[in-house]
Design a protein around this motif. Structure first.
Motif, PDB file in Angstrom:
ATOM      1  N   PRO A  53       0.837  -1.063   0.063  1.00 45.52           N
ATOM      2  CA  PRO A  53       0.092   0.012  -0.080  1.00 45.52           C
ATOM      3  C   PRO A  53       0.885   1.293   0.144  1.00 45.52           C
ATOM      4  CG  PRO A  53       0.192  -0.899   2.364  1.00 45.52           C
ATOM      5  CD  PRO A  53       1.032  -1.781   1.282  1.00 45.52           C
ATOM      6  N   GLY A  54       0.180   2.397  -0.458  1.00 40.48           N
ATOM      7  CA  GLY A  54       1.188   3.632  -0.390  1.00 40.48           C
ATOM      8  C   GLY A  54       1.293   4.136   1.119  1.00 40.48           C
ATOM      9  N   ASP A  55       0.035   3.963   1.796  1.00 41.37           N
ATOM     10  CA  ASP A  55      -0.035   4.618   3.196  1.00 41.37           C
ATOM     11  C   ASP A  55       0.625   3.683   4.327  1.00 41.37           C
ATOM     12  OD1 ASP A  55      -1.073   5.639   5.387  1.00 41.37           O
ATOM     13  OD2 ASP A  55      -3.041   5.734   4.687  1.00 41.37           O
ATOM     14  N   PRO A  56       1.508   4.052   4.976  1.00 33.46           N
ATOM     15  CA  PRO A  56       2.029   3.364   6.311  1.00 33.46           C
ATOM     16  C   PRO A  56       0.761   2.765   7.294  1.00 33.46           C
ATOM     17  CG  PRO A  56       3.371   5.350   5.914  1.00 33.46           C
ATOM     18  CD  PRO A  56       2.104   5.388   4.956  1.00 33.46           C
ATOM     19  N   LEU A  57      -0.157   3.686   7.192  1.00 33.95           N
ATOM     20  CA  LEU A  57      -1.326   3.414   8.274  1.00 33.95           C
ATOM     21  C   LEU A  57      -2.139   2.073   7.525  1.00 33.95           C
ATOM     22  CD1 LEU A  57      -2.398   6.706   9.656  1.00 33.95           C
ATOM     23  CD2 LEU A  57      -1.047   4.901  10.695  1.00 33.95           C
ATOM     24  N   ARG A  58      -2.155   2.081   6.410  1.00 32.43           N
ATOM     25  CA  ARG A  58      -2.927   1.104   5.411  1.00 32.43           C
ATOM     26  C   ARG A  58      -2.079  -0.315   5.765  1.00 32.43           C
ATOM     27  NH1 ARG A  58      -3.315   2.010  -0.296  1.00 32.43           N
ATOM     28  NH2 ARG A  58      -4.425   4.062   0.705  1.00 32.43           N
ATOM     29  N   ALA A  59      -0.804  -0.231   5.778  1.00 27.75           N
ATOM     30  CA  ALA A  59       0.169  -1.235   5.941  1.00 27.75           C
ATOM     31  C   ALA A  59      -0.295  -2.032   7.557  1.00 27.75           C
ATOM     32  CB  ALA A  59       1.732  -1.036   5.933  1.00 27.75           C
ATOM     33  N   LYS A  60      -0.513  -0.851   8.418  1.00 32.30           N
ATOM     34  CA  LYS A  60      -0.526  -1.503   9.854  1.00 32.30           C
ATOM     35  C   LYS A  60      -2.122  -2.045   9.925  1.00 32.30           C
ATOM     36  CE  LYS A  60      -0.148   1.218  14.323  1.00 32.30           C
ATOM     37  NZ  LYS A  60      -1.249   0.730  15.057  1.00 32.30           N
ATOM     38  N   TRP A  61      -2.930  -1.117   9.413  1.00 29.48           N
ATOM     39  CA  TRP A  61      -4.272  -1.673   9.463  1.00 29.48           C
ATOM     40  C   TRP A  61      -4.357  -3.212   8.825  1.00 29.48           C
ATOM     41  CZ3 TRP A  61      -7.578  -2.309   4.957  1.00 29.48           C
ATOM     42  CH2 TRP A  61      -8.941  -2.791   5.234  1.00 29.48           C
ATOM     43  N   ILE A  62      -3.702  -3.366   7.558  1.00 33.03           N
ATOM     44  CA  ILE A  62      -3.794  -4.802   6.963  1.00 33.03           C
ATOM     45  C   ILE A  62      -3.218  -5.620   7.741  1.00 33.03           C
ATOM     46  CG2 ILE A  62      -2.777  -5.981   5.134  1.00 33.03           C
ATOM     47  CD1 ILE A  62      -3.051  -3.546   3.159  1.00 33.03           C
ATOM     48  N   ALA A  63      -1.884  -5.437   8.411  1.00 32.24           N
ATOM     49  CA  ALA A  63      -1.303  -6.378   9.361  1.00 32.24           C
ATOM     50  C   ALA A  63      -2.054  -6.630  10.581  1.00 32.24           C
ATOM     51  CB  ALA A  63      -0.218  -5.837   9.571  1.00 32.24           C
ATOM     52  N   GLU A  64      -2.720  -5.892  11.244  1.00 30.67           N
ATOM     53  CA  GLU A  64      -3.540  -5.777  12.409  1.00 30.67           C
ATOM     54  C   GLU A  64      -4.744  -6.563  12.091  1.00 30.67           C
ATOM     55  OE1 GLU A  64      -3.005  -2.189  14.328  1.00 30.67           O
ATOM     56  OE2 GLU A  64      -0.943  -2.419  15.039  1.00 30.67           O
ATOM     57  N   THR A  65      -5.291  -6.226  10.959  1.00 29.48           N
ATOM     58  CA  THR A  65      -6.684  -7.063  10.722  1.00 29.48           C
ATOM     59  C   THR A  65      -6.628  -8.043  10.174  1.00 29.48           C
ATOM     60  OG1 THR A  65      -7.324  -4.372  10.322  1.00 29.48           O
ATOM     61  CG2 THR A  65      -8.788  -6.093   9.855  1.00 29.48           C
ATOM     62  N   PHE A  66      -5.726  -8.405   9.375  1.00 32.72           N
ATOM     63  CA  PHE A  66      -5.790  -9.517   8.532  1.00 32.72           C
ATOM     64  C   PHE A  66      -4.693 -10.627   8.789  1.00 32.72           C
ATOM     65  CE2 PHE A  66      -7.678  -6.397   6.132  1.00 32.72           C
ATOM     66  CZ  PHE A  66      -8.796  -6.777   5.338  1.00 32.72           C
ATOM     67  N   PHE A  67      -3.578 -10.343   9.347  1.00 31.31           N
ATOM     68  CA  PHE A  67      -2.565 -11.281   9.432  1.00 31.31           C
ATOM     69  C   PHE A  67      -2.583 -11.791  10.803  1.00 31.31           C
ATOM     70  CE2 PHE A  67       1.355  -9.085   7.119  1.00 31.31           C
ATOM     71  CZ  PHE A  67       0.308  -8.878   5.923  1.00 31.31           C
ATOM     72  N   GLU A  68      -2.526 -13.342  10.784  1.00 30.46           N
ATOM     73  CA  GLU A  68      -2.345 -14.171  12.038  1.00 30.46           C
ATOM     74  C   GLU A  68      -0.989 -13.893  12.497  1.00 30.46           C
ATOM     75  OE1 GLU A  68      -4.857 -16.820   9.293  1.00 30.46           O
ATOM     76  OE2 GLU A  68      -2.840 -16.994   9.307  1.00 30.46           O
ATOM     77  N   VAL A  69      -0.809 -13.279  13.762  1.00 32.38           N
ATOM     78  CA  VAL A  69       0.385 -13.070  14.628  1.00 32.38           C
ATOM     79  C   VAL A  69       1.179 -12.065  13.603  1.00 32.38           C
ATOM     80  CG1 VAL A  69       1.871 -13.931  16.015  1.00 32.38           C
ATOM     81  CG2 VAL A  69       0.213 -15.496  15.102  1.00 32.38           C
TER      82      VAL A  69
END
Ligand SMILES: O=P(O)(O)O[C@H]1O[C@H](CO)[C@@H](O)[C@H]1O
Ligand SMILES: O=c1cc[nH]c(=O)[nH]1
Length: 270
Positions: A53-69
Motif C-alpha cells: 500500500p502507499g499509506d503506512p497506516l494502511r500497512a498497519k491496518w492490513i497487518a493488524e486486521t488480516f494477519f495471524e500473528v
C-alpha cells in the motif's frame, strides 16, 4: 546539459562499494547487518510475497486486521512493514510511500536485499471512466506513465509496463468468484496528483481505454520486469474525476477490505 557519464558511473561505483563496506563492517563488529538506509528488517524477515500500500497506516491496518500473528519488521521513516500469515501461509506488507521515486526505493530493496519474488500493490486511484464506480476494484493490466523513471530508461522506445499474467488471471478469477465489481485494464501512474487542468490534464488517455489514475504501478511493473519477479497492482477507485464522487481519508485507510482480501488470496494462491 553536459553530463560526464564516466564521472557519474565512478560515483555510482564508489557508492556501491561504500554500502558493501558498511555492511561488512557491521557484520565484523558482530552487529546485525543494517540492510539499507530505508529498511532495518533482517534477512529473512519478509515473506516471498509482499503487499504494497502507499499509506503506512494502511500497512498497519492490513497487518493488524488480516494477519495471524503480525510482526513489525520495518519502521524506518514510519514507512511500516510487517510479516505474518494469511490462512496459514506467510505474507508481508510494506508501505511504499506516495509516488514512483518512493516506491522504487522500497521495491528495489525488497527484491535485491530481501529476496522478494512477488509484489502486489494495494492502492487507491482516481476514476477516468464513467463505467468505473467509487469502490469498484481495478486490476491494472497495464500502467501508462509520465514518469521519467520509466521513460528515461528506454531511449527511443515506449516501454509498456504490464502486470504478471499469472497474478492477473488469479485475481480476475477470484474477484469474479467473490462477486466483486471489478475492471481489468490500463491505468495511468502519474507523477502529478494535482493536474492544473483537472480531467483535461489527462488529455487523450481516457479516450484510449485508460480507466484510472494513481502514482506507482508503472514503476512497480518496470522494476519487476528488470529483476524478473512478479507484480500486480490492485486499486480501489476512491474518487471519480468525472462525477467528483469520493470516499473520505478515513475510509481510504480502512474500508478497503474487499481489495485486501482479494490481494491476500492471490498472494497465497500464486
Ligand atoms: O492510496 P495509495 O496506495 O497511496 O495510492 C494513491 O494515493 C496517493 C495519492 O493520494 C498515491 O500514492 C496514489 O497512488
Ligand atoms: O493518484 C491518485 C489517487 C487517487 N485519486 C487520484 O485522483 N489520484
Amino acid at each position: 546539459m553536459n553530463v560526464n557519464l564516466g564521472k557519474v558511473k565512478a560515483a555510482r561505483r564508489t557508492l556501491a562499494l561504500q554500502r558493501a563496506q558498511w555492511q561488512c563492517l557491521a557484520q565484523s563488529n558482530n552487529q546485525e547487518p543494517i540492510m539499507t538506509p530505508h529498511n532495518h528488517a533482517k534477512p529473512g524477515d519478509y515473506a516471498e510475497t509482499v503487499l504494497l500500500p502507499g499509506d503506512p497506516l494502511r500497512a498497519k491496518w492490513i497487518a493488524e486486521t488480516f494477519f495471524e500473528v503480525p510482526k513489525l519488521v520495518n519502521s524506518v521513516r514510519n514507512c511500516l512493514g510487517y510479516t505474518g500469515t494469511w490462512k496459514g501461509k506467510p505474507v508481508s506488507v510494506q508501505a511504499s510511500g506516495m509516488g514512483q521515486p518512493s516506491l522504487a526505493i522500497y521495491v528495489h530493496e525488497l527484491i535485491n536485499n530481501y529476496g522478494v519474488k512477488s509484489l502486489i500493490r494495494v492502492g487507491t486511484c482516481g476514476g477516468l471512466n464513467s463505467n468505473v464506480k467509487v469502490r469498484d476494484i481495478i486490476l491494472a493490466q497495464g500502467a501508462s506513465t509520465d514518469s521519467s523513471i520509466v521513460k528515461g530508461r528506454f531511449g527511443a522506445f515506449n516501454f509498456a509496463p504490464i502486470a504478471d499474467f499469472g497474478l492477473l488471471r488469479i485475481a480476475a478469477e477470484k474477484a469474479d468468484a467473490a462477486g466483486l465489481r471489478f475492471h481489468a485494464g490500463n491505468i495511468l501512474s502519474s507523477d502529478i496528483f494535482y493536474h492544473a487542468d483537472g480531467l483535461a490534464g489527462y488529455d487523450k488517455l481516457p479516450d484510449h481505454g485508460v480507466i484510472g489514475v494513481e502514482m506507482e504501478a508503472a514503476t512497480l511493473y518496470t522494476l519487476a520486469a528488470r529483476f524478473n519477479v512478479k507484480a500486480l497492482t490492485i486499486c480501489t477507485m476512491t474518487d471519480c474525476l468525472i462525477t467528483h464522487e469520493e470516499i473520505d481519508a478515513e475510509q481510504r485507510q480502512t474500508s478497503l477490505s474487499d481489495m485486501v482480501t482479494l490481494a491476500l488470496d492471490v498472494a497465497i494462491a500464486d
